[in-house]
Design an enzyme around this catalytic site. Structure first.
Site, PDB file in Angstrom:
ATOM      1  N   GLU A 133       0.823  -1.209   0.000  1.00 36.71           N
ATOM      2  CA  GLU A 133       0.000   0.000   0.000  1.00 36.71           C
ATOM      3  C   GLU A 133       0.857   1.260   0.000  1.00 36.71           C
ATOM      4  O   GLU A 133       0.529   2.244  -0.680  1.00 36.71           O
ATOM      5  CB  GLU A 133      -0.936   0.006   1.213  1.00 36.71           C
ATOM      6  N   ASP A 280      -4.388  -9.887  -8.634  1.00 37.88           N
ATOM      7  CA  ASP A 280      -4.817  -8.963  -9.677  1.00 37.88           C
ATOM      8  C   ASP A 280      -3.713  -8.104 -10.292  1.00 37.88           C
ATOM      9  O   ASP A 280      -3.406  -8.192 -11.485  1.00 37.88           O
ATOM     10  CB  ASP A 280      -5.943  -8.071  -9.141  1.00 37.88           C
ATOM     11  N   GLU A 374     -18.449  -6.740  -2.424  1.00 37.64           N
ATOM     12  CA  GLU A 374     -17.059  -7.197  -2.344  1.00 37.64           C
ATOM     13  C   GLU A 374     -16.906  -8.591  -2.926  1.00 37.64           C
ATOM     14  O   GLU A 374     -15.858  -8.921  -3.476  1.00 37.64           O
ATOM     15  CB  GLU A 374     -16.579  -7.181  -0.898  1.00 37.64           C
ATOM     16  N   GLU A 392     -12.462   0.076  -9.609  1.00 35.98           N
ATOM     17  CA  GLU A 392     -12.049  -0.797 -10.715  1.00 35.98           C
ATOM     18  C   GLU A 392     -13.094  -0.883 -11.828  1.00 35.98           C
ATOM     19  O   GLU A 392     -12.742  -0.947 -13.015  1.00 35.98           O
ATOM     20  CB  GLU A 392     -11.722  -2.200 -10.184  1.00 35.98           C
ATOM     21  N   THR A 478      -1.495   1.045 -10.847  1.00 36.46           N
ATOM     22  CA  THR A 478      -2.693   0.396 -10.315  1.00 36.46           C
ATOM     23  C   THR A 478      -3.480   1.333  -9.404  1.00 36.46           C
ATOM     24  O   THR A 478      -4.662   1.120  -9.165  1.00 36.46           O
ATOM     25  CB  THR A 478      -2.315  -0.892  -9.555  1.00 36.46           C
TER      26      THR A 478
END
EC number: 3.2.1.-
Length: 908
Positions: A133, A280, A374, A392, A478
């Protein structure tokens, strides 16, 4: 015949070819330029709402808590587990938002934000953070901000003072992350202490053995960019080493990777494989590293992985996890929302058809639940109900529109906007959804919401001339941070040799290579691994995208029918929202009944809501009732989040002259009287209708005055808007609960209606029944009553500043009745009035919903809400003794009220 664009991977035209796919023929009517502009401006307004509330209520904290309007500081709030690892006490949201400000043409705000980051942000905090993160949000945010600062400086208009300060901070972050890579495998530890690194007890980390594939494989873009910006290759070397290790540990038969890996041994801890959570962005960064860095190795690896994904995981329109050793065996029967990025990645790959199919499936799930849960099952039902405002789906929508120019995707974007405003918007920002089924919120607004969501939505609706720079010169990380493609030509660490290589042809041999391909009768898909198709010829049928979408829409509806379609008569409308509910609206009460919700009127004037799901007319109605109850609880919680001090209604006209102060409750909207030196002063008049829930019929009389209103029948903000439209300068709402008083009831605060109330610019105060009745009695007795609305009682001398003090103020012992006689000699004799009691108010309430009859005939000189008998001779004679006693009783009450008000002020 196939028309193919061929290119050498290292050329700068790569991204243009990947991003600027030729248009599919448009279907239906295109969205007008004006409508796109309107939606683009709406995106900007929504961003402003979120960003300004973060800056006003949370900064310098890492994130905003939008329900309680405060910042989230790690250690001061209850722990949320791994989610809190993103927080490092480094003003996360501000750093994550830097390049969004530039993209949305907010260069002044960007320059101010950069100065704040340089001045306020510390990176040496003794705190354990997520390597993943911190890399994508903080390092990526600083690099994106640096890229934008350099671009703006080169234009010669902004940031002329900038000397790479953000880049220096980015390198500091990179150096603080490097200790995490000190493993035998080269895979990073999942966490690192910003001050103490990994080793030693003071670091409080370094004992972990496992990390997710995405956590280790989503480093290359930021670290390589940092190396090429600074000329220090150490960052790119470590990121490449981690990717090489993951590639070596892939399952060689299936060419898939697992979800979790041991960072020391390289053994797969979780062997399920998909394209969602845990994996991902590993796939995403292989393709984007090739685009940014021009290294063939990354594209080769991506193509091998992608072929396996399409062979085993992709079951159009589904993307289902499998076991890496037995890829034909499903690992689970549900999908998580993070896979929504994958259609966008397929667009970059050039594989449009499955991108359309998967995106349409996701859109249909979104329409059923307002947001992507989710996790959801293969029959499209909720598995995990949360939705933290993930971007996304908007990202893939933007890339599909970019590739096809199909206006359908503009309508998809409009749906995303509408749902955010309808269900997630709160007064202090946008709140994550705790449960998409009930509409309940979580006190959370993650930094990625500002970093990503508004970028993609703005670009979706923006025209080319709306942008101050060419987005095609950059790649999105991302976290949607912008890194310039020019980095591909910057000095960098040498690439390690690949075991096998699929080389694209060099330019001199291109024509021969094309001829050899065209000579084949059939072209295998693998021949296009290094190409970007011309979608106009690939899909010549204008109806092609629609033909792909329609069966998916039908399949989703069949598996999980949309409830609204099958509602019984009377339930076909959208579910009732708490913010729209009116307790006196018969239609709303009927909707409550159908949802199994009972409304009970309490003696203190409040209403209580109780739901019995078994009493609902259907399961769908019961679910709507549950959602309504949750919204109502949240609305009530928001209304009590800020305790405001009491306000004062001070009667300043004859014969009171400021001696009477009525304790009143404030409104959480409108003019803030605590910031007004003089308060608001004016004569009062009763609104017609008294409820104030419709346009006033006596607007001419209300103009320039303070309107008196009765509580009930509609939201307070609606009352305020109606009297504003009539020209009132303020409003006083009087409780309709007979007997209520500030002596016995807690302070009452009027809340808004759940929407933006910035349009209300007058003060609105609340009086309980007892205090309100004093004002109404005074209005009956003295046709013109002037009051002062303020934050506290004012000294009477200051009220009459610049005017001669009335004699009453100089003769403190003068008898009250004498005051009345002396001062009334210059007044016109008052017209006798019938008593305005509660029964009269109730009569007016009933009449408002029915046609007005002649019985309610307001007289112009007295005020519209005072009912008079048609025959003067029938009026009872006023008893002077009773009048004197009435005034004395009122004065006693006023003294009590003044003392109570002063006591409440002292307590606050």
């Amino acid at each position: 015949m196939w028309t193919v664009f061929w290119f050498h991977p290292a050329t700068m035209s790569t991204l243009l070819l990947l991003l600027l796919l030729s248009n599919l023929c448009r279907l239906g009517q295109s969205m007008s330029r004006e409508e796109k502009l309107k939606l683009r401006n709406q995106v900007v307004e929504m961003f402003d709402h979120a960003y300004s509330n973060y800056m006003d209520h949370a900064y310098p904290a890492d994130e905003l808590m939008p329900l309680t309007c405060r910042g989230r500081v790690r250690g001061l709030e209850p722990s949320r587990g791994d989610v809190d690892d993103a927080l490092g006490k480094f003003s996360l949201t501000l750093i994550d938002t830097l390049d969004t400000l530039v993209l949305l043409n907010k260069t002044t705000e960007f320059e101010e934000a950069v100065r704040r980051v340089l001045t306020d942000v510390r990176l040496d905090n003794d705190i354990v953070v997520s390597v993943f993160e911190t890399n994508i949000r903080v390092l990526g945010g600083l690099l994106g901000g640096h890229s934008m600062a350099v671009m703006l400086k080169d234009t010669g208009y902004h940031m002329q003072w900038y000397q790479d300060e953000l880049l220096h901070m980015a390198k500091d972050v990179g150096l603080r992350l490097l200790p995490a890579f000190n493993t035998s495998s080269g895979l990073p530890y999942p966490r690192v202490n910003l001050k103490h690194g990994i080793r030693g007890p003071e670091s409080r980390t370094g004992t972990e053995t496992d990390t997710c594939t995405a956590c280790a494989g989503t480093i290359i873009l930021e670290f390589a960019a940092l190396s090429r910006f600074t000329g220090d290759p150490v960052f790119e070397v470590h990121a490449r080493r981690a990717l090489d290790f993951l590639w070596e540990k892939r399952q060689r038969n299936s060419n898939l990777v697992g979800t979790t890996i041991n960072i020391h041994s390289g053994e797969w801890v979780r062997r399920d494989s998909g394209v969602g959570a845990g994996i991902d962005s590993y796939y995403e960064y292989l393709l984007k590293a090739y685009i940014l860095l021009g290294d063939d190795l990354f594209l080769q690896r991506f193509n091998i992985h992608y072929a396996s994904i399409m062979k085993y995981i992709s079951q159009p329109p589904l993307l289902l996890d499998v076991h890496i050793h037995k890829p034909l065996l499903p690992a689970r029967t549900w999908m998580d929302s993070l896979l929504a990025f994958f259609p966008g990645l397929q667009v970059l790959k050039g594989d449009i058809r499955p991108a359309i199919e998967t995106h349409e499936m996701l859109y249909q799930v979104t329409k059923k639940h307002n947001f992507l849960p989710e996790a959801f099952t293969t029959d499209f039902r909720v598995h995990w109900a949360q939705h933290p405002l993930r971007p996304e789906f908007a990202e893939s929508t933007y890339f599909l529109y970019k590739a096809t120019k199909d206006p359908y995707y503009l309508e998809v974007g409009r749906t995303v906007l509408d749902n955010l405003n309808r269900f997630a918007r709160v007064p202090c920002g946008f709140a994550a959804m705790k449960d998409v089924r009930t509409g309940s919120h979580e006190d959370r607004m993650d930094s990625f919401f500002l970093a990503e969501m508004f970028k993609y939505l703005f670009l979706l609706f923006a025209e080319e001339e709306d942008l101050t720079f060419n987005v095609e010169d950059y790649i999105f990380t991302t976290e949607a941070h912008l890194l310039p493609l020019s980095l591909s030509t910057a000095p960098h660490a040498p690439s390690p040799p690949a075991n096998t290589t699929v080389q694209a042809p060099s330019l001199p041999h291109l024509s021969a290579y094309v001829k050899s391909l065209w000579s084949e009768e059939e072209l295998d898909d693998s021949n296009f691994d290094w190409t970007c198709p011309n979608t106009r010829l690939l899909f010549p049928d204008p109806a092609f995208p629609r033909n792909l979408r329609d069966p998916i829409r039908s399949a989703v509806d069949k598996s999980c029918p949309r409830p609204a379609i099958h509602r019984e008569p009377g339930m076909g409308r959208p579910p009732l929202r708490a913010q729209d509910f009116m307790a006196n609206n018969p239609d709303h009460l009927e909707l409550l009944r159908r949802m199994g919700v009972s409304l009970i009127h309490l003696k203190d004037g409040r209403v209580q809501l109780v739901q019995h799901a078994t009493q609902a007319v259907s399961a769908v109605a019961a679910e709507d009732g549950m959602r309504f109850m949750q919204e109502m609880m949240e609305l009530s919680s928001q209304q009590q989040k800020e305790q405001l001090p009491p306000r004062a209604v001070q009667i300043v006209s004859h014969p009171f002259f400021g001696r009477v102060v009525l304790t009143s409750g404030p409104a959480q909207f409108g003019t803030d009287l605590s910031k007004s030196i003089t308060g608001v002063r004016g004569f009062v008049t009763v609104a017609e209708p008294y409820s104030g829930c419709a346009e006033l019929s006596n607007a001419a009389f209300v103009q320039g005055r303070i309107a008196l209103l009765q509580r009930g029948q509609c939201m307070f903000a609606e009352k305020a808007r109606h009297i504003m439209k009539a020209g009132a300068i303020g409003g006083i709402v009087i409780d309709d609960n007979e007997g209520s008083s500030s002596d016995t009831a807690p302070l009452f605060q009027m809340a808004g209606d759940g929407r933006n109330t910035d349009d209300v610019t007058l003060p609105l105060l609340f009086l309980f029944y007892k205090e309100g009745n004093i004002l109404l009695e005074a209005l009956k007795e003295y046709r013109e009553v002037e009051v002062l609305l303020s934050d506290k009682a004012r000294d009477r001398a200051s009220i009459f500043k610049g005017k001669p003090l009335p004699g009453i103020l100089l003769e403190s012992r003068m008898d009250v009745q004498e005051e009345k006689e002396d001062c009334s000699t210059d007044q016109t004799s008052p017209v006798p009035a019938a008593t305005l009691d509660q029964s009269h108010v109730r009569t007016m309430e009933q009449d408002e919903s029915a046609p007005h009859n002649e019985e309610v005939t307001p007289e112009e000189d007295v005020g519209p809400a005072i009912k008079r008998n048609p025959e003067p001779e029938e009026e009872p004679e006023v008893d002077k003794d009773s009048s004197r006693k009435s005034v004395e009783a009122m004065m006693a009450d006023w003294r009590e009220d003044l003392e109570a008000f002063q006591q409440m002020e002292d307590e606050l």
